[in-house]
Design a protein around this motif. Structure first.
Motif, PDB file in Angstrom:
ATOM      1  N   GLN A  84      37.277  39.970  53.650  1.00 21.01           N
ATOM      2  CA  GLN A  84      37.461  40.588  52.326  1.00 21.01           C
ATOM      3  C   GLN A  84      38.358  39.731  51.449  1.00 21.01           C
ATOM      4  O   GLN A  84      38.106  39.555  50.260  1.00 21.01           O
ATOM      5  CB  GLN A  84      38.064  41.980  52.480  1.00 21.01           C
ATOM      6  N   ALA A  86      36.447  36.778  50.312  1.00 22.93           N
ATOM      7  CA  ALA A  86      35.452  37.152  49.304  1.00 22.93           C
ATOM      8  C   ALA A  86      36.115  37.414  47.960  1.00 22.93           C
ATOM      9  O   ALA A  86      35.645  36.963  46.921  1.00 22.93           O
ATOM     10  CB  ALA A  86      34.697  38.396  49.774  1.00 22.93           C
ATOM     11  N   ARG A  87      37.249  38.131  47.982  1.00 25.80           N
ATOM     12  CA  ARG A  87      37.862  38.542  46.725  1.00 25.80           C
ATOM     13  C   ARG A  87      38.578  37.390  46.039  1.00 25.80           C
ATOM     14  O   ARG A  87      38.350  37.115  44.873  1.00 25.80           O
ATOM     15  CB  ARG A  87      38.833  39.695  46.984  1.00 25.80           C
ATOM     16  N   LEU A 123      35.944  33.467  46.836  1.00 25.17           N
ATOM     17  CA  LEU A 123      34.546  33.439  46.399  1.00 25.17           C
ATOM     18  C   LEU A 123      34.370  34.088  45.037  1.00 25.17           C
ATOM     19  O   LEU A 123      33.669  33.575  44.172  1.00 25.17           O
ATOM     20  CB  LEU A 123      33.664  34.135  47.433  1.00 25.17           C
ATOM     21  N   TRP A 124      35.039  35.243  44.850  1.00 27.05           N
ATOM     22  CA  TRP A 124      34.815  35.941  43.595  1.00 27.05           C
ATOM     23  C   TRP A 124      35.645  35.359  42.462  1.00 27.05           C
ATOM     24  O   TRP A 124      35.131  34.833  41.494  1.00 27.05           O
ATOM     25  CB  TRP A 124      35.130  37.436  43.784  1.00 27.05           C
ATOM     26  N   LYS A 125      37.001  35.403  42.656  1.00 30.06           N
ATOM     27  CA  LYS A 125      37.854  35.070  41.510  1.00 30.06           C
ATOM     28  C   LYS A 125      37.803  33.595  41.163  1.00 30.06           C
ATOM     29  O   LYS A 125      37.911  33.228  40.003  1.00 30.06           O
ATOM     30  CB  LYS A 125      39.293  35.510  41.797  1.00 30.06           C
ATOM     31  N   ASP A 142      33.128  32.273  41.822  1.00 26.70           N
ATOM     32  CA  ASP A 142      32.149  32.986  41.011  1.00 26.70           C
ATOM     33  C   ASP A 142      32.572  33.071  39.545  1.00 26.70           C
ATOM     34  O   ASP A 142      31.842  32.661  38.656  1.00 26.70           O
ATOM     35  CB  ASP A 142      31.936  34.388  41.584  1.00 26.70           C
ATOM     36  N   LEU A 143      33.781  33.583  39.316  1.00 27.76           N
ATOM     37  CA  LEU A 143      34.184  33.798  37.920  1.00 27.76           C
ATOM     38  C   LEU A 143      34.386  32.483  37.190  1.00 27.76           C
ATOM     39  O   LEU A 143      33.910  32.295  36.079  1.00 27.76           O
ATOM     40  CB  LEU A 143      35.460  34.625  37.872  1.00 27.76           C
ATOM     41  N   ASP A 190      30.232  31.470  36.847  1.00 29.24           N
ATOM     42  CA  ASP A 190      30.067  32.136  35.553  1.00 29.24           C
ATOM     43  C   ASP A 190      30.527  31.254  34.413  1.00 29.24           C
ATOM     44  O   ASP A 190      29.840  31.067  33.413  1.00 29.24           O
ATOM     45  CB  ASP A 190      30.870  33.442  35.532  1.00 29.24           C
TER      46      ASP A 190
END
Lengths: 659, 516
Positions: A596, A599-600, A603-605, A608-609, A613
């Motif tokens: 988690q 991922a948070r 990978l995400w912040k 991904d962001l 993005d």
């Protein structure tokens, strides 16, 4: 004509699908039409069961050595890959289809009573019908992809039904846990499929198993990798170490669901998969040893946890995991018929146990509901002495308990004994199996013990439900006890399916399955035990079972129990068992939280962001727009400019042509 | 009179008449319509009468084409001026169908715009006749005549709205640039004739091989100029500049017709010329490759910058010409099948999109912006759904014919070793999501600006039928493309170069034995 009858095999899965569509429509537009829902829901299953019996009867008349493959339409023709929508009917699918539709029909009938007061009645039957459809696709599919459709479909239905009462967070979480844990296994299944396609160039069962012996060198790396990845899929679907943690939580669903999906059918899909791929496993001794070893370890490990659970359904859940371990021990040993035999008898007695516990919970729930109490209707510490109020249930559950414990001449005795006998026999050649056999015996002892404990605490001793509640306890209606009686009879006589030759039987199931396992059987060493040795093993197994039951009766004191809310906390080893060896907590700390975090935060912040993005998505979009705007500036509307550009184009094209 | 459909001898009058039956039927119909409107051209009823007569003529020609196709008509004997093969007949069906759908959409449009110009229908018939000659031409002269017949009719149609300044501008621009391009085409024909001493397509192919003209400068310049001429008609970059302006100014049904049928006819002729005459000349592959890349990239990028729907669709049709050029560039049988399939899918989706646009736009239709569609899904759910399906199909989402067509183009491109071209096609399609999806987003995710925002949107019964049929076709072929694909495969394979005589020539790639 039996063959033309088998051409209509599609009817068997189509009926539950039809039931799903009709009940689904009712759930959307007429959720209160309970009579229609139960008529449709039960009728499609009964008809499907009848069709299955007819198909098996027609098939038994032929008893062909090769499976019957019926191709309906071309599904995925892409390059070298050709997958047809095709069903396959052979001796193994015949057994599975009968179990799924037969036990399924009984549980549907039981559900009519159990779910009577539920607001989501139509939705429930729609899901249950859909489950049966997917389960039939799983066992009838003629290729890995078709089977995978069923495999994923039952997973979906399992998720939907575990979280059936989704307004409570804990139920929704349990559904998610089951789904996500299963995904890990499914990745294994998928990778195995890719590897199989790469090696054999096909995904249809016939070509794959036919070519396997030529393509794969025995004990080679590729076949071992395939079997291990396949088995990873099995550990997810069939709740084996390390992916078993979802099954106890799955008990949050309605109890008939636990009986059908999480005991009798879906969780046995892994055993079916190994039996189906017996050629591959026979080619890979390491794969088989892993299957058997994990099975034996799971059987023992889950049995220890079952010793200290208080929730009646959780005891049964761990018992299921443990019994599935036996089945894997069987198929891993190469005794495919024994594994499938145990699958069948287990479907009978475990469905009976779950439905019996459903009947108990039904009674407890009604009692607490009548007095508006909020005690746990599933905690055995709140039960006790229920045999006076639920005599039928108590008697039938005792039958199932003796069957699972392995007391002759009930069905479980024969099937379990055959698995242990096969493991011991192979152990004389390969000592590792002696360890597995010992673990199996130990698990058998624990099984007899915890099942007797469950029966004693639930049905014997003084009642602890409460004085006011006691007068509301009563036996369930006939629509619920009827299926129990049928399952009780099956639990008693199920052993006749495969009465061993040692005891004067014909080993019918084993001979029936011989065409399916013939290839694999030829690749294995044949170990014959002397009759004296076999009788000794049988005697030992019975002794162990009896010891477990007597031990439980002597050691446990149901009269000393106090209701759950007054009970002191557990300590020491008991606490360790009660907390399930802290497996969930360890997984949480070692796997879930780090993943988690990754991922948070990463990978995400970050990726991904910021990267995806920010730079790739929005950046490329902005760049495209800017270029487009530039291009649109050229569109001046003046013909002269157009002509000039045209001439440039002409020069380029003619220049290109002359090059 | 004994007729052998499988071996029509075109030197016999009777056989020739049979082979030309679709064109003759259409010519007759066009003359009848022209005569009728000479008397009756003042009211709505006159327009309707002309329209129904046109439909009857299209139906008769369609029947004739179908009859020939059904009997497996083939030409035998020495090469003639007109081809008799599946490719021509299937293409005829495409043109006739497109024309019929255009006529049906036009009824409502002409009535709403109060355009009492029944000659419109006669011109439509002549344009369609020109297309049929283009697709069936076995001779560069017939091809040129067909092209001019089509073009001149279209110059007039583009300006058929006489009160509209933009219509006049469109017609004039189209005429000027079209004449310019025709000059190049004609000069190309002359040079090819000069090099090979024939204008017959098959004979050119034979001459190229037997005389070893693969590297003859005169032939190559001629080929380049032919490509320029066709490139103009299909609106390939950099010969596309006329398209947005002309599409924008023309009456919307005519725009739809131009974006589909005209493009299809030019592609059909290009396909036949390259396949029959220049199969042995490798030079065109690179040119078509570059034209395809430039067309896809520029078409899609510039479409992103458009604000009005009509111009967006104009650039989108340029982009799709690029995809079709990819199929042509492969030069294989699979490419031919993909090309025909995509042509059908593209025609359906573009025609339906323009029909819906014609319904939305009132007199100021040039200014329908994408934002003007906001909230259409609440007010007119079926129209919004139809437009959404068209957009998804244009974008190439699975489940629609647009996807299947694009998929087979990609398969054909990768199979012929054009991996880079396939990759560019995919990237260009990704860009196209940037302008197709906002249409759906506007319709479904934005609120209506006012209660009367879509009050003026009217689609008559016939128009609705056209759109419904087109959308149903898109979805049907998106799920079950098999039959159409088989037809496309057989028809595409019927265009082939003459058997090579000389042995030092690599086999023509368009030859791929397939049989119905």
């Amino acid at each position: 004509m039996p063959t033309s009858l088998l051409g209509a095999l599609w009817v068997v899965p189509a009926l539950p699908l039809l039931g799903f569509l009709m009940n689904g429509a009712l759930a959307l537009w007429r959720p209160q039409a309970r009579t229609a829902v139960s008529t449709i829901g039960v009728a499609v299953l009964v008809l499907a069961c009848g069709a299955a019996v007819a198909a098996v009867a027609g098939f038994a008349g032929l008893h062909p050595a090769a499976p019957l493959v019926i191709r309906y339409w071309e599904w995925m023709p892409v390059g070298d890959l050709r997958v047809d929508f095709a069903l396959q009917f052979d001796q193994l699918s015949a057994v599975m289809v009968l179990v799924v539709t037969g036990v399924g029909a009984l549980i549907h009938v039981f559900s009519v009573g159990y779910m009577q007061a539920d607001a989501g009645y139509a939705r429930y039957f729609a899901y249950l019908n859909l489950f049966v459809f997917f389960m039939l696709m799983l066992v009838l599919g003629a290729s890995f992809p078709v089977m995978f459709v069923g495999w994923e479909g039952v997973g979906l239905c399992s998720y939907l039904l575990i979280g059936f009462w989704f307004n409570e967070q804990i139920n929704a979480d349990a559904g998610k846990k089951a789904f996500i844990v299963n995904r890990i296994g499914d990745v294994g299944f998928l990778i195995a499929m890719f590897l199989i396609f790469r090696a054999t160039g096909s995904l249809d069962f016939g070509p794959v198993f036919g070519r396997a012996a030529m393509v794969f060198p025995p004990a080679g790396a590729s076949v071992t990798a395939i079997t291990l990845f396949l088995f990873l899929g099995c550990t997810g679907k069939s709740a084996q170490i390390p992916l078993f943690t979802w099954l106890p939580d799955a008990m949050q669903g309605p109890t008939p669901v636990s009986a059908l999906i999480h005991a009798a059918t879906m969780v046995t899909a892994g055993v079916y998969l190994v039996a189906r791929c017996n050629v591959l496993f026979a080619l890979s001794p390491l794969g088989s040893a892993t299957v058997a070893g994990v099975g034996a370890l799971t059987a023992l490990f889950a049995a220890t946890i079952a010793l200290k659970q208080w929730d009646i359904k959780r005891v049964l859940a761990y018992s299921t995991i443990s019994q599935l371990g036996y089945m894997f021990l069987g198929v891993g040993t190469g005794a495919y018929a024994a594994g499938i035999f145990h699958l069948v008898t287990h479907a009978f007695f475990k469905a009976l146990l779950f439905l019996g516990s459903g009947s108990v919970i039904h009674a407890m729930h009604h009692a607490y509901h009548a007095t508006h109490a909020h005690d746990d209707a599933q905690d055995m510490r709140n039960m006790g002495g229920l045999r006076r109020y639920l005599p039928w249930t108590a008697a039938l559950m005792w039958i199932a308990t003796l069957a699972i414990a392995g007391i002759p001449p009930l069905s479980g005795f024969f099937s379990k004994d055959e698995i242990l006998g096969a493991a011991f026999a192979l152990g004389t050649a390969e000592p590792a199996w002696l360890v597995y056999w010992a673990m199996g015996i130990a698990a058998a002892l624990l099984t007899a013990f915890y099942m007797t404990r469950l029966m004693l605490y639930t049905f014997h001793g003084p009642n602890r439900t409460g004085d006011k509640e006691r007068e509301h306890l009563h036996e369930a209606p006939w629509v619920m006890t009827g299926p129990l009686v049928v399952l009780g009879v099956l639990s008693v006589v199920g052993g006749a399916l495969n009465l061993p030759e040692l005891m004067g039987g014909g080993a019918a199931l084993q001979h029936w399955l011989e065409p399916v396992t013939a290839l694999a059987d030829r690749m294995r060493p044949v170990v014959e035990l002397s009759h004296a040795m076999e009788w000794t093993l049988v005697g030992g197994a019975v002794l162990v079972a009896a010891l477990g039951i007597v031990g439980a009766v002597r050691l446990l004191h149901p009269e000393a129990l106090v209701p759950a809310r007054l009970a002191p906390p557990e300590t020491g080893l008991e606490r360790l068992l009660w907390k399930k060896w802290y497996v969930d907590e360890i997984y949480d700390a070692v796997m879930v939280r780090p993943v988690q975090w990754l991922a948070r935060e990463v990978l995400w912040k970050t990726i991904d962001l910021r990267l995806v993005d920010g730079l790739l998505v929005n950046g490329s979009a902005t760049a495209s727009r800017a270029l487009g705007w530039l291009g649109s500036r050229l569109q001046t509307g003046e013909v002269g400019f157009y002509v000039a550009l045209f001439v440039v184009g002409v020069l380029l094209v003619v220049g290109g042509a002359m090059r | 009179m004994n007729l052998d459909f499988q071996a029509l001898d075109l030197s016999r009058t009777c056989d020739l008449l049979v082979a030309l039956a679709p064109e003759l039927a259409l010519t007759l119909a066009a003359l009848v319509v022209l005569l009728v409107v000479a008397w009756r051209h003042r009211t709505l009823e006159d327009v309707r009468l002309a329209g129904w007569l046109t439909l009857a003529g299209l139906g008769a020609a369609g029947f004739a084409a179908w009859f020939l196709w059904w009997n497996g008509a083939r030409a035998a004997g020495i090469p003639a001026m007109i081809a008799v093969d599946d490719f021509r007949l299937v293409a005829d069906w495409l043109f006739l169908g497109t024309a019929a759908l255009t006529v049906l959409v036009s009824f409502d449009y002409l009535a709403r715009e109060e355009l009492w110009v029944p000659e419109y229908f006669a011109l439509l018939l002549f344009a369609t006749l020109g297309m049929m000659l283009m697709a069936g031409a076995e001779d560069l002269m017939v091809l040129f005549l067909g092209l001019e017949l089509m073009s001149i009719a279209l110059y007039v149609l583009a300006g058929s709205s006489r009160r509209s300044a933009s219509g006049a501008e469109a017609a004039l621009k189209y005429f000027l640039l079209g004449a310019f391009a025709s000059g190049f085409l004609l000069y190309g024909i002359a040079l090819v004739y000069g090099a090979t001493a024939t204008t017959n397509l098959t004979l050119i192919g034979v001459q190229v091989v037997t005389l070893g003209l693969q590297h003859s400068t005169m032939l190559l310049i001629g080929l380049g100029l032919l490509l320029v001429g066709f490139g103009f008609k299909v609106a390939a970059v950099p010969f596309h500049m006329w398209a947005p302006d002309v599409y924008d100014g023309s009456p919307t049904p005519i725009t739809g017709y131009m974006a589909t049928a005209v493009k299809a006819a030019a592609f059909a002729a290009l396909f036949r010329v390259l396949g029959e005459s220049f199969a042995a000349v490798p030079a065109w592959h690179a040119i078509v490759w570059w034209l395809a890349v430039a067309t896809m990239v520029v078409g899609n990028l510039v479409a992103l910058a458009q604000r009005t729907l009509k111009r967006m669709l104009a650039y989108s049709s340029i982009a799709h010409a690029g995809y079709l050029l990819v199929a042509v560039a492969t030069g294989t049988g699979a490419g031919a099948a993909a090309f025909l399939f995509y042509l059908v899918a593209y025609t359906l989706m573009t025609l339906a999109a323009f029909a819906l646009l014609a319904a939305k736009g009132t007199n100021g239709e040039r200014d329908v912006r994408i934002d003007d569609l906001a909230g259409l899904a609440q007010r007119r759910p079926w129209l919004a759904l139809a437009l959404a399906v068209c957009m998804l199909s244009l974008l190439g989402i699975p489940g629609t014919a647009g996807f299947i067509g694009k998929w087979y183009i990609l398969v054909a491109a990768t199979a012929s070793g054009q991996g880079l071209l396939a990759a560019i096609l995919v990237l260009a399609s990704v860009i196209s999501a940037g302008y197709y999806l906002p249409v759906i987003m506007a319709m479904y995710m934005q609120p209506e600006p006012s209660a009367e925002a879509h009050a003026g949107m009217r689609l008559g019964r016939l128009g609705s039928a056209v759109v419904a049929a087109a959308v149903a076709g898109l979805l049907f072929f998106g799920v079950r493309p098999n039959r159409l694909l088989d037809i496309a495969r057989v028809s595409g394979a019927s265009v082939r170069a003459a058997p090579a005589v000389s042995s030092d020539v690599t086999p023509a790639p368009l030859r791929e034995p397939t049989g119905r």
